[in-house]
Design a protein around this motif. Sequence first.
Motif, PDB file in Angstrom:
ATOM      1  N   ASN A 127       0.799  -1.429  -0.119  1.00 51.21           N
ATOM      2  CA  ASN A 127       0.043  -0.111  -0.095  1.00 51.21           C
ATOM      3  C   ASN A 127       0.942   1.257  -0.036  1.00 51.21           C
ATOM      4  O   ASN A 127       0.590   2.217  -0.767  1.00 51.21           O
ATOM      5  N   GLU A 163       3.684   1.459  -1.206  1.00 50.52           N
ATOM      6  CA  GLU A 163       4.381   1.743  -2.493  1.00 50.52           C
ATOM      7  C   GLU A 163       3.508   2.062  -3.474  1.00 50.52           C
ATOM      8  O   GLU A 163       3.773   2.969  -4.451  1.00 50.52           O
ATOM      9  N   LYS A 164       2.115   1.812  -3.416  1.00 49.89           N
ATOM     10  CA  LYS A 164       1.147   2.237  -4.472  1.00 49.89           C
ATOM     11  C   LYS A 164       1.011   3.854  -4.277  1.00 49.89           C
ATOM     12  O   LYS A 164       0.933   4.279  -5.104  1.00 49.89           O
ATOM     13  N   ASP A 165       1.088   4.047  -2.987  1.00 46.46           N
ATOM     14  CA  ASP A 165       0.926   5.529  -2.761  1.00 46.46           C
ATOM     15  C   ASP A 165       2.084   6.238  -3.238  1.00 46.46           C
ATOM     16  O   ASP A 165       1.990   7.351  -3.985  1.00 46.46           O
ATOM     17  N   SER A 175      -0.068   3.421  -8.392  1.00 43.05           N
ATOM     18  CA  SER A 175      -1.069   2.828  -8.803  1.00 43.05           C
ATOM     19  C   SER A 175      -0.542   1.311  -8.326  1.00 43.05           C
ATOM     20  O   SER A 175       0.630   1.139  -8.338  1.00 43.05           O
ATOM     21  N   TYR A 176      -1.538   0.442  -8.101  1.00 43.40           N
ATOM     22  CA  TYR A 176      -1.186  -0.986  -8.113  1.00 43.40           C
ATOM     23  C   TYR A 176      -0.457  -1.649  -9.170  1.00 43.40           C
ATOM     24  O   TYR A 176       0.200  -2.590  -9.326  1.00 43.40           O
ATOM     25  N   LYS A 184       1.564  -0.341 -11.209  1.00 42.28           N
ATOM     26  CA  LYS A 184       2.942  -0.061 -11.176  1.00 42.28           C
ATOM     27  C   LYS A 184       3.626  -0.786 -10.060  1.00 42.28           C
ATOM     28  O   LYS A 184       4.916  -1.221 -10.420  1.00 42.28           O
ATOM     29  N   VAL A 185       2.928  -1.369  -9.064  1.00 45.69           N
ATOM     30  CA  VAL A 185       3.727  -1.987  -7.999  1.00 45.69           C
ATOM     31  C   VAL A 185       3.832  -3.416  -8.458  1.00 45.69           C
ATOM     32  O   VAL A 185       4.878  -3.880  -8.252  1.00 45.69           O
ATOM     33  N   ASP A 195      -1.185  -7.915 -11.830  1.00 53.32           N
ATOM     34  CA  ASP A 195      -1.978  -7.085 -11.270  1.00 53.32           C
ATOM     35  C   ASP A 195      -3.310  -7.668 -10.294  1.00 53.32           C
ATOM     36  O   ASP A 195      -3.325  -7.297  -9.348  1.00 53.32           O
ATOM     37  N   ILE A 243      -1.445  -8.864  -6.978  1.00 51.46           N
ATOM     38  CA  ILE A 243      -1.509  -7.701  -5.980  1.00 51.46           C
ATOM     39  C   ILE A 243      -2.864  -7.409  -5.555  1.00 51.46           C
ATOM     40  O   ILE A 243      -3.149  -7.179  -4.279  1.00 51.46           O
ATOM     41  N   SER A 244      -3.906  -7.682  -6.305  1.00 55.65           N
ATOM     42  CA  SER A 244      -5.159  -7.615  -5.930  1.00 55.65           C
ATOM     43  C   SER A 244      -5.737  -8.408  -4.688  1.00 55.65           C
ATOM     44  O   SER A 244      -6.499  -8.134  -3.781  1.00 55.65           O
TER      45      SER A 244
END
Length: 87
Positions: free
Chosen positions: A15, A17-19, A23-24, A26-27, A35, A38-39
């Motif tokens: 989270n 790293e998303k900030d 975006s997730y 990009k993480v 994706d 990550i989700s």
Amino acid sequence: MITNIQKQEVVLLLNAEKDRLGSYAKVAKKVGVSDATISLLVNNNWDQITEEMWLRVANAIGYRPEGWQVVQTTNSSIVQSAAKRAK
């Protein structure tokens, strides 16, 4: 084995790293997973994530657990056995 507390710590790092990245997606790209993976992680759908994937993501995100990490090896088994016999 990664504990649920450690999994929560990894999710907190994801989270953060998303900030930082925005975006997730990009993480996921940075970590080298989909994706969807990550989700699943950030939405607590952990039963679908293997131990190996947890460790891969944790390592890629820079997670370093606090304290000692016990790894079962031949030598650790010998020491544990000797300690039990010494009781």
